[in-house]
Structure formats: structure tokens, C-alpha cells
Design a protein around this motif. Structure first.
Motif, PDB file in Angstrom:
ATOM      1  N   THR A  91      -6.707   2.345   6.295  1.00 42.38           N
ATOM      2  CA  THR A  91      -7.111   2.417   4.896  1.00 42.38           C
ATOM      3  C   THR A  91      -8.587   2.788   4.823  1.00 42.38           C
ATOM      4  OG1 THR A  91      -7.530   0.041   4.944  1.00 42.38           O
ATOM      5  CG2 THR A  91      -5.395   0.747   4.099  1.00 42.38           C
ATOM      6  N   GLU A 101     -12.199   5.280  -2.260  1.00 40.00           N
ATOM      7  CA  GLU A 101     -11.348   4.141  -2.546  1.00 40.00           C
ATOM      8  C   GLU A 101     -12.078   3.078  -3.374  1.00 40.00           C
ATOM      9  OE1 GLU A 101      -8.504   4.993  -1.897  1.00 40.00           O
ATOM     10  OE2 GLU A 101      -7.897   4.916   0.212  1.00 40.00           O
ATOM     11  N   TRP A 105       0.817  -1.210   0.000  1.00 41.25           N
ATOM     12  CA  TRP A 105       0.000   0.000   0.000  1.00 41.25           C
ATOM     13  C   TRP A 105       0.858   1.270   0.000  1.00 41.25           C
ATOM     14  CZ3 TRP A 105      -0.503  -4.148   3.260  1.00 41.25           C
ATOM     15  CH2 TRP A 105       0.227  -4.098   4.442  1.00 41.25           C
ATOM     16  N   ARG A 142      -3.864   7.742   5.303  1.00 41.82           N
ATOM     17  CA  ARG A 142      -3.041   6.556   5.542  1.00 41.82           C
ATOM     18  C   ARG A 142      -1.614   6.931   5.941  1.00 41.82           C
ATOM     19  NH1 ARG A 142      -4.113   4.528   0.796  1.00 41.82           N
ATOM     20  NH2 ARG A 142      -2.070   4.320  -0.194  1.00 41.82           N
ATOM     21  N   ASP A 151      -3.355   4.277  -6.672  1.00 40.28           N
ATOM     22  CA  ASP A 151      -3.656   5.471  -5.873  1.00 40.28           C
ATOM     23  C   ASP A 151      -2.820   6.669  -6.322  1.00 40.28           C
ATOM     24  OD1 ASP A 151      -1.138   4.908  -4.871  1.00 40.28           O
ATOM     25  OD2 ASP A 151      -1.723   5.001  -2.766  1.00 40.28           O
ATOM     26  N   TRP A 201      -7.287   5.151  -4.349  1.00 39.68           N
ATOM     27  CA  TRP A 201      -7.268   3.979  -5.219  1.00 39.68           C
ATOM     28  C   TRP A 201      -8.458   4.052  -6.170  1.00 39.68           C
ATOM     29  CZ3 TRP A 201      -5.765   1.584  -0.149  1.00 39.68           C
ATOM     30  CH2 TRP A 201      -4.433   1.140  -0.145  1.00 39.68           C
ATOM     31  N   ARG A 209      -4.880   8.254   0.646  1.00 43.17           N
ATOM     32  CA  ARG A 209      -3.469   8.098   0.979  1.00 43.17           C
ATOM     33  C   ARG A 209      -3.003   9.096   2.039  1.00 43.17           C
ATOM     34  NH1 ARG A 209       0.688   5.347  -2.017  1.00 43.17           N
ATOM     35  NH2 ARG A 209       2.706   5.861  -1.110  1.00 43.17           N
ATOM     36  N   GLY A 227      -5.710  -2.156   1.193  1.00 44.60           N
ATOM     37  CA  GLY A 227      -4.402  -2.726   1.457  1.00 44.60           C
ATOM     38  C   GLY A 227      -4.344  -4.193   1.068  1.00 44.60           C
ATOM     39  N   ALA A 235      -2.965  -1.883  -6.469  1.00 44.75           N
ATOM     40  CA  ALA A 235      -3.516  -2.895  -5.565  1.00 44.75           C
ATOM     41  C   ALA A 235      -4.072  -4.116  -6.282  1.00 44.75           C
ATOM     42  CB  ALA A 235      -4.618  -2.272  -4.697  1.00 44.75           C
ATOM     43  N   SER A 249       0.777   3.056  -5.209  1.00 41.86           N
ATOM     44  CA  SER A 249       0.385   1.687  -4.903  1.00 41.86           C
ATOM     45  C   SER A 249      -0.599   1.182  -5.945  1.00 41.86           C
ATOM     46  CB  SER A 249      -0.263   1.614  -3.515  1.00 41.86           C
ATOM     47  OG  SER A 249      -0.896   0.378  -3.323  1.00 41.86           O
TER      48      SER A 249
END
Length: 676
Positions: free
Chosen positions: A472, A293, A221, A479, A267, A272, A476, A297, A252, A250
Motif C-alpha cells: 500500500t 493516498e 483494500w 497494490r 479509491d 484513496w 491501487r 489498508g 477505508a 475500497s
């Protein structure tokens, strides 16, 4: 089934009778996972706490008329130990004759097996050998390629006895079983050029493969790469290159659409979002730019937050905090959410034509298998259906809250006030509250029915799940709050929620507790040894925790998280004093509240040796005046408890701690002996 209610009236908080006992909590522990389609069928794994915590492989027929059935009897346990947290342990493909072919990993020996479920006379046959080195050979995230007679997956191969003595790479394994005793028959598709990789995903024409990769000290992540290769006629990978991602981006998940376009969740915008790789420019194109999102993660390899449909539409799990199922039209960016009572959809999606199947839960229902027909918009439960084991009037009624943390920053939480259908507390009294801290720490707590929470709220004890800075689900920037601040931001945010509930007159200020497992156990232990939270909590429940940062960074954990602290705390070479200063094991003399510590003796992620040292330090540094504490260990348990008898003991011991600390009037669980 309904349970006879208590008489209507008043009783002190914490003393209410409840039909939700620890055995019920254990029986409902876990959820369906790793769901996918096999032709028109839907398959998934399902927990069996009463069978030693094994995972059963479930099969739901194409017409959905008959209940799903377990296709492998005990002791088959469909689970792997890839990066220790595991990943997708099975794959299936339809065949012209003889029904589907399925491959799976068996937890006990970590070998890859194949079987034909419609041929009961032929037992599963091994495809891979057993290694005598270190942690052995582990296989994950498989994809069947029947035309080539192989299954392609990712291999984790130990090269020595240490937890970090290993290599990972995509491989091809013959389906005829010829590699079962001959490691040389496993074909390595690339070199072990990256520390971590996911299993390849193949384009519809089979000529390209894409997968994810990342390297220490990054976690997936934080920064990961999207790798792309050409696939030759015999299945070899050539022209391997990176097409997206980087140290601060990241990626995912990656999938191929039916038209051959490459879709992935990245992201790069701070969120994301699902992107398509422009074949002309090679640049990512955001299909639905939103400040929310569309992924999370990657704790388990093979998680799927989106799934392309043959029509070109894309099923997506998305949201801000809570994750719901939607259908995205890549051509217009239009996104339509599925109807229904579910507040959380897990990253487990399968597609059968126009139907999308996933795993979802709500505030009144546990995780179940749900299917959306995109043609009609109709959604229905098709497997693992929730059944109320007690009167749902005993379930909590959660509140979604945003609190103000230090500096005015937002802190997200779910608050579950005490709730009983027939009892209230005497006027003017306030309930005890327990702050629940999720693991990770870069993870989050979903808003769903959890009978373990209901176990406490139905007895008159409130629960507040805190998605502290670093969690998450909120972008970001949120995070990244935890970067080099673990043990500070998480501790501060949890204390802020606890104290806010007390200041609001919701919780009893003198009866606040904190509990958590893994990284949540760290936050619990850090909270009762940190000056920042001194005096906030009356007690703590600490499960399979990290307690000694220096030891954890220098070999006392598995490879996946072995350099996680480089971002959470700071580079060890430059900040060793910080590692020591924040570790609860180094601050044992500051423990200011009774605690219950529990650990699995087979835990290689947070090994019990750290718990042993912490308890020894508490007893030694307190110089004969140690704070009350209990330390329970469980044979056969690893990181997170899976066996019914363990779960029952853990839940009842936690309640016993609160009975003793909060002065609750009840005797329905065995007392907890506190030392010190």
C-alpha cells in the motif's frame, strides 16, 4: 543518555561495537495507538513490553502541562482480538459531573468494561458477558451514547469451535451493566448481513449512522461498502442501504463533518482520496483529487487517516509512500502540510477544537504523540516523547530509493547503510545486507527510526526495507500487482533490490540475507525455496510465517484472512496446483540457505503447526544432508512478539545467525545452534 564511544578507527563490517543492545530494542518495541479526544483531553494506548506485552491506557489533561498518566494498573490490558489483529479497544465521553466515562475491552477475557477514571473508589465494571462458545464474544470500535445510556460497537460472536464459525454486526450495549450476565440485553442493530463490519459513526444530530462492510473473498483494500442507516429516537437502525463502494472499490474510512455531511476515503479513482457524499445527487465528490493516498489498508478496525474539525477543515494523513499530516479546506481543495521533522503519521487522529493530535515518527525519532494547533500552525510533542537512549550518532541514515524490477517496473525501498560514528570498514570491503520484508502482504514499511534496524546497522550490517509490488501507499495499480502473484512478485522484487545493491558495489554479493515476519516470513521462506531467487541469499530469518498455502486456505488461519489467497494466489478450486507449487513446505528439498525460524505457540493467524511441518520436511527431504537451521518457539506469544524476553531472544538469535553465516568477528550474543 549518552554512551561512551568506541575509539575512532577501522574495523570489519559486522564487527562494530554498539550501545544499542537487544534489551533496548525490546524496551522500545511498539508505539502509541488508537488515539482520540475525550472532550479537551487526549487518550491513547501504549505498549508495555516489560509487563508481558500489555497495552496501557494513557490520559493527557486538557492543558497538556502534566505528563500523560496510565489510568489502569496491571493486569488491565486495553486490547481486543476483533478479526485477531484487533481494533479500537476504548472510547470515552465527557460528563457534566464526575469527569469522563470510559469503556474499554480487556484482552484477557475480551469483555467490555466501563469505568470513571476520576472515581478511583469504583473499579471498572463489566458490561458484557463471557461466552463459552469457540473464541467467545469480542467487542470493538465503541462509540458512547450517554443520552441513551448505551455504548454502540461492533460484535464478533463465535457460534462454534472453528475459527470461521462466527457472525459480526453492530450492537448496542447498556452502560448500567445489565448485559454483563445476560446476552439478551445486547441489542442487535442490524442483521449479520455482512461478514465484516466496522463500528457505526453517528451524524451530529444522531439521526443517521454510517459504517463499512465487506464480504469474503474480498479484503477491505480490495472492495468494501459504505452503509448508511436512519436512527430512530430509541437508537434502532432503519432504512439501511449502500451509498458507495463495491467489489472493485475500497472505502477505508467514514466520518461525519460538523455540518452533517458524510465524508469518506475511497479509491474509486485508483487512489484513496477523501470524498463527500453529495446530498442532492448521492454521488461522491472528490475534495482533493491527487495521485497519492489519503488512507491505507484497514488492518485494524477504527484506524483514522482523516478527522473533521468543527471549523469545517479536515485533518488528513496523506502521501506517496511516506504519510504526512495536512489540513484540507474542502471548500477550495487547498491542502497545507504541518511543519516538523516527522516523516510518518500513523492513522490515529483526534480533534480538540482547533487542535489536531496524532502519532508521528521521523528518521531520528520513534513514534510520539504530536499536536498541531491549526490556528497558529505550531506543532509540538505532547506525549510519549522520544528520548534518545543512546547517542543519536549511532542511528542509521536512510535513503529513499526506487529500483528497477523485472520488466523495468518500479520497486520502492528504504536503504539503511551500515553506520557508526567512530568506525569505518577497511577500504575495498563491502558490508553484508539484510533485505527486510514487511508483513501484510498488502501493507508497507514506513520510513521511521526503528531501533531494531539500528541494532544491525550500528554493528556494520546494512538493511534494505522493500515495499514490493502489492504494498500500500503507491496507488491501487501498484497494490494490484500482487493479485495471483504472491510468491512471485514479492520474491522477484526483493531479489531485484538485493542484487542491485550488490551490482552497485554497495553490498557484499556473497553476504545477502532476507528476513520477515508473517507475510514477510512467507516471502523469506519462498525466496530460499524458489528457483527465481536461487543462490541470492546466504541465509534467512523467518518469523511466524505462512508456509503451506493449501493448509492455510483450508482452515489453518483465522476468519479475516481465510479467503485472502483467493486474490493473492487464485481461486483454490481452480488453482490448487499453484497453491502446492508455491508453498515452501512443498519445496523443502530446494532450501538452499541456512535459516532461523521463530514462532509463537499461541499464534492463530499463522499457526506453528505449519512451521513444525516445514522443519520436518526439511529434515526428511534432505535425506541426512539438511541445510543448517534453527527453530525457536515461544510460549505465551501470538502473531508478532510482544514480551521483552521474547524480543531479546529473537533479536540476539538473528544476529547469531548472521555471525555464523557471514563469518563475523563478534561474541556479544549467545551462539545459535544450527541443526542439519
Amino acid at each position: 543518555m549518552a554512551t561512551t564511544r568506541a575509539e575512532t578507527g577501522q574495523a570489519p563490517y559486522g564487527s562494530w561495537p554498539s550501545p544499542i543492545d537487544a534489551a533496548l530494542v525490546a524496551a522500545r518495541d511498539g508505539r502509541p495507538e488508537f488515539l482520540d479526544a475525550v472532550g479537551d483531553e487526549v487518550w491513547w494506548t501504549e505498549p508495555r513490553p516489560e509487563e508481558g506485552g500489555r497495552r496501557a491506557l494513557m490520559r493527557l489533561g486538557a492543558d497538556r502541562s502534566a505528563p500523560a498518566e496510565s489510568v489502569l494498573p496491571p493486569p488491565w490490558n486495553v486490547r481486543n482480538r476483533y478479526i485477531e489483529y484487533g481494533g479500537t479497544p476504548w472510547a470515552g465521553a465527557p460528563r457534566a459531573e464526575g469527569g469522563p466515562l470510559v469503556v474499554f475491552t480487556h484482552f484477557d477475557d475480551q469483555r467490555l468494561y466501563a469505568f470513571a477514571p476520576d472515581d478511583p473508589a469504583t473499579p471498572p465494571w463489566p458490561l458484557t458477558p463471557v461466552s463459552a462458545v469457540g473464541g467467545g464474544l469480542r467487542w470493538c470500535d465503541p462509540v458512547l451514547r450517554p443520552s441513551l445510556g448505551v455504548v454502540v460497537c461492533v460484535l464478533e460472536e463465535f457460534t462454534g469451535e472453528g475459527q470461521t464459525d462466527l457472525r459480526r454486526l453492530p450492537v448496542s450495549v447498556p452502560l448500567d451493566g445489565s448485559a454483563a450476565e445476560d446476552r439478551t440485553r445486547v441489542v442487535e442493530l442490524t442483521g449479520a448481513t455482512h461478514r465484516f463490519v466496522t463500528g457505526p459513526r453517528f451524524s451530529p444530530d444522531g439521526r443517521q449512522a454510517a459504517w463499512l462492510a465487506w464480504d469474503h473473498p474480498s479484503m477491505p483494500w480490495d472492495g468494501s461498502l459504505l452503509r448508511l442507516a436512519r436512527v430512530t429516537a430509541d437508537g434502532a437502525f432503519t432504512d439501511v442501504r449502500t451509498v458507495a463502494g463495491g467489489p472493485d472499490e475500497s472505502v477505508a474510512q467514514v466520518e461525519w463533518a460538523a455540518d452533517g455531511s458524510l465524508l469518506f476515503a475511497t479509491d474509486r479513482t485508483g487512489w484513496w482520496n477523501v470524498h463527500r457524499l453529495d446530498p442532492a445527487s448521492g454521488e461522491p465528490v472528490n475534495l482533493c483529487p491527487r495521485g497519492e493516498e489519503f488512507a491505507g489498508g484497514l488492518w485494524k478496525v477504527g484506524q483514522r487517516w482523516f478527522a473533521p474539525l468543527p471549523s469545517g477543515l479536515v485533518a488528513v494523513v496523506h502521501g506517496l509512500g511516506e504519510m504526512v499530516l495536512g489540513i484540507l479546506d474542502p471548500a477550495t481543495g487547498e491542502l497545507v502540510d504541518a511543519a516538523g521533522p516527522w516523516t510518518e503519521w500513523a492513522p490515529a487522529l483526534g480533534v480538540c477544537g482547533t487542535r489536531v493530535t496524532g502519532v508521528a515518527a521521523g528518521t531520528r525519532s520513534a513514534f510520539e504523540v504530536v499536536e498541531l494547533d491549526t490556528g497558529t500552525g505550531h506543532t509540538r510533542v505532547v506525549g510519549a516523547a522520544h528520548r534518545d537512549p543512546v547517542d543519536p550518532a549511532y542511528y542509521p541514515e536512510p535513503q529513499i530509493r526506487t529500483f528497477s524490477g523485472p520488466g523495468g517496473r518500479d520497486v520502492h525501498a528504504h536503504v539503511y547503510p551500515p553506520h557508526h560514528p567512530d568506525l569505518t570498514a577497511p577500504e575495498g570491503t563491502l558490508p553484508p545486507y539484510v533485505v527486510w520484508v514487511h508483513g501484510g502482504p498488502n501493507s508497507r514499511a514506513p520510513l521511521v527510526l526503528d531501533l531494531e534496524i539500528a541494532y544491525f546497522t550500528s554493528r556494520g550490517i546494512g538493511v534494505a526495507e522493500v515495499n514490493y509490488g502489492g504494498s500500500t501507499g503507491y496507488g491501487r495499480e501498484y497494490r494490484n500487482r500482487l493479485r495471483e502473484q504472491w510468491g512471485v512478485v514479492d520474491v522477484d522484487d526483493c531479489a531485484a533490490v538485493a542484487l542491485a545493491l550488490a551490482d552497485e558495489g554497495v553490498a557484499d554479493r556473497s553476504r545477502l540475507a532476507i528476513r520477515g515476519g508473517s507475510a514477510g516470513g512467507w516471502t523469506g521462506a519462498a525466496s530460499i525455496t524458489s528457483p527465481a531467487a536461487e543462490g541470492v541469499y546466504a541465509c534467512a530469518t523467518i518469523l511466524y510465517p505462512i508456509l503451506d498455502l493449501e493448509g492455510w486456505a483450508e482452515g489453518e488461519t483465522h476468519d479475516f484472512e481465510s479467503q485472502y489467497l483467493e486474490s493473492l494466489i487464485g481461486p483454490l478450486a481452480d488453482t490448487r496446483a499453484r497453491y502446492r507449487d508455491r508453498s515452501p513446505s512443498r519445496r523443502a528439498d530446494r532450501v538452499d540457505a541456512p535459516f532461523l525460524l521463530m514462532a509463537g505457540l499461541d499464534d492463530v493467524i499463522c499457526p506453528p503447526v505449519q512451521c513444525d511441518r516445514f522443519v520436518a520436511e526439511v529434515r526428511e527431504r534432505a535425506a541426512g544432508a539438511a541445510v543448517g537451521h534453527a527453530y525457536l518457539t515461544f510460549e505465551g506469544e501470538g502473531h508478532g512478539f510482544r514480551r521483552a524476553d521474547t524480543i531479546i531472544r529473537a533479536v540476539e538469535s538473528e544476529l547469531a545467525l548472521y555471525i555464523d553465516t557471514f563469518g563475523l568477528d563478534r561474541d556479544d550474543v549467545p551462539p545459535l545452534e544450527l541443526h542439519g
